[in-house]
Design an enzyme around this catalytic site. Structure first.
Site, PDB file in Angstrom:
ATOM      1  N   LEU A  55       0.825  -1.272   0.106  1.00 29.63           N
ATOM      2  CA  LEU A  55      -0.146   0.028   0.125  1.00 29.63           C
ATOM      3  C   LEU A  55       0.919   1.320   0.063  1.00 29.63           C
ATOM      4  CD1 LEU A  55      -2.705  -1.114   2.716  1.00 29.63           C
ATOM      5  CD2 LEU A  55      -2.989  -1.275   0.115  1.00 29.63           C
ATOM      6  N   ASN A  94       0.524   4.261   1.178  1.00 30.79           N
ATOM      7  CA  ASN A  94       0.976   4.734   2.406  1.00 30.79           C
ATOM      8  C   ASN A  94       1.228   4.106   3.558  1.00 30.79           C
ATOM      9  OD1 ASN A  94      -0.202   7.319   1.143  1.00 30.79           O
ATOM     10  ND2 ASN A  94      -2.335   6.596   1.893  1.00 30.79           N
ATOM     11  N   CYS A  95       1.714   2.925   3.459  1.00 40.96           N
ATOM     12  CA  CYS A  95       2.451   2.119   4.502  1.00 40.96           C
ATOM     13  C   CYS A  95       3.733   2.437   4.432  1.00 40.96           C
ATOM     14  CB  CYS A  95       2.224   0.628   4.206  1.00 40.96           C
ATOM     15  SG  CYS A  95       3.097  -0.681   5.304  1.00 40.96           S
ATOM     16  N   ASP A  96       3.963   2.747   5.914  1.00 39.59           N
ATOM     17  CA  ASP A  96       5.365   2.919   6.285  1.00 39.59           C
ATOM     18  C   ASP A  96       6.485   2.003   5.957  1.00 39.59           C
ATOM     19  OD1 ASP A  96       4.626   5.564   7.213  1.00 39.59           O
ATOM     20  OD2 ASP A  96       4.709   5.022   9.164  1.00 39.59           O
ATOM     21  N   ARG A 126       7.218   2.123   2.162  1.00 38.39           N
ATOM     22  CA  ARG A 126       7.943   3.296   1.776  1.00 38.39           C
ATOM     23  C   ARG A 126       9.586   2.795   2.251  1.00 38.39           C
ATOM     24  NH1 ARG A 126       4.809   7.270   4.981  1.00 38.39           N
ATOM     25  NH2 ARG A 126       3.185   7.148   3.947  1.00 38.39           N
TER      26      ARG A 126
END
Length: 118
Positions: free
Chosen positions: A8, A10-12, A15
């Site tokens: 995803l 927006n998943c840290d 990233r």
């Protein structure tokens, strides 16, 4: 070695994994599995490659904790795939699929060094 990274945006953790791959110049493609749902057969193959559904599902997530108790015990592959289709955030992140078909989940610096030989 090229890889496909499923997760995803927006998943840290996703990233961090993407930044690691960019830093070490590893060719990869990122697939947002909420926007591009993963086919049931692929989910089943990932679970088999990882050693079962338990390895693919993030049971420490808020999504899992908020599920009704009867949804937390799928008894068959179709029930698991239906659950993951309905709640894609339950899939551990990121899922890494290499060109040779091997599958891994999650991100750690040392884990990626082993996978990508860096």
């Amino acid at each position: 070695m090229s890889a496909k990274l499923y997760g995803l945006p927006n998943c840290d953790t996703c990233r961090k994994a993407r930044n690691w791959l960019a830093r070490f110049e590893v060719a990869h493609e990122f697939v947002d599995y909420r926007a591009n749902p993963v086919p049931a057969a692929t989910l089943k193959a990932w679970a088999a490659a990882l050693g079962g559904w338990e390895k693919l599902v993030n049971k420490s997530s808020t999504t899992w904790r908020n599920l009704l108790p009867q949804r937390k015990n799928p008894g068959s592959d179709p029930e698991w795939t239906l659950l993951l289709k309905e709640y894609p955030a339950l899939i551990r992140r990121p899922v890494v699929v290499l060109a040779d078909g091997s599958v891994s989940v999650g991100f750690t610096d040392n884990g990626f060094k082993k996978i990508f030989g860096r």
